[in-house]
Write an enzyme that holds these catalytic residues in place. Structure first.
Site: not given
Ligand SMILES: O=C[C@H](O)COP(=O)(O)O
Length: 249
Positions: A9, A11, A93, A95, A164, A170, A209
């Site tokens: 992803n 983002k 998601h 977010e 998640e 993150g 993460s």
């Molecule tokens: O969509 C992916 C997740 O929000 C994980 O993000 P991350 O690997 O940066 O923790």
């Protein structure tokens, strides 16, 4: 036996050049034996779709409207995503749930629209740190999943689910393998109450993460069918190492 899936992803990161560089660093080097997707920002989907024609690297988007085409300013329909060459779309998601107030019913509606248009939704669920500390992880995840599971067996069997934990996204602090397994097993149990095929077929990804160092132990668990990867998906070397970890198990 379910196959593994690793979805990156991106983002809201990058520009046209970064997208081109990442795709060309990934596509020729994908390991066999794992499905791999990249969920690209809307403006670069067309470019990515063209770059990935004939490639084993699947394309995905990060959100979709629950509505079909119409007067919905700023929204992107599932039909448009199919037109761009998408196979997957992330829905729900954390977010988006947090920033855009998306309810679990809205997430289920998005999943239904995606399925109706030939896309595979990656439905995200997960708890906050406070909810975990209060012992509410499974009830929160169960409430988030309820409207999705109510779509019925024939649709649920075609979903991907991503667990998640929000506190792991993150932060560099992944859930432990045991913490992830506990939630994945509960999700698998809920799928089993929909249908045997749903429990057998639906891939449950872990996200939060995921790194090359943590992926092998996570992916070795029976109920962890791959990962939804954020930060590490922007580094081709790290992302390919995570994909390889999904093959090794
Ligand atoms: O969509 C992916 C997740 O929000 C994980 O993000 P991350 O690997 O940066 O923790």
């Amino acid at each position: 036996m379910r196959s593994k899936l690793v979805a990156g992803n991106w983002k809201m990161h990058g520009r046209r050049d970064m997208a081109a560089d990442l795709l060309s660093a990934l596509a020729p080097h994908l390991p066999r034996g794992v499905d791999v997707a990249v969920c690209v920002p809307f403006p670069y989907l067309d470019q990515a779709g063209a770059a990935l024609v004939g490639s084993a690297l699947h394309l995905g988007a990060q959100d979709v409207s629950e509505c079909d085409d119409g007067a919905f300013t700023g929204e992107v329909s599932a039909g448009m995503l199919r037109d761009m060459g998408c196979r997957y779309v992330i829905v729900g998601h954390s977010e988006r749930r947090a920033r855009h107030g998306e309810s679990s019913q809205c997430v289920a509606d998005k999943a239904a629209t995606a399925l109706r248009n030939g896309l595979t939704p990656i439905v995200c669920v997960g708890e906050t740190k406070d909810e975990r500390l209060a012992g509410q992880t499974e009830s929160v995840v169960s409430e988030q999943l309820a409207p999705v599971l109510a779509l019925g067996a024939d649709r649920v069997e075609r979903l991907v689910i991503a667990y998640e934990p929000i506190w792991a996204i993150g932060t560099g602090l992944s859930a432990t393998v045991d913490e992830a397994i506990a939630v994945h097993s509960a999700i698998r149990g809920a799928l089993g109450r929909v249908s045997r095929a749903a429990a057998d077929r639906v891939q449950i990804l872990y996200g939060g993460s995921v790194k090359p160092e943590t992926a092998p132990a996570l992916f070795a668990a029976d109920d962890i069918d791959g990962g939804l990867v954020g930060g590490a998906a922007l580094d081709p070397e790290a992302f390919l190492a995570i994909c390889k970890a999904a093959v090794a198990v």
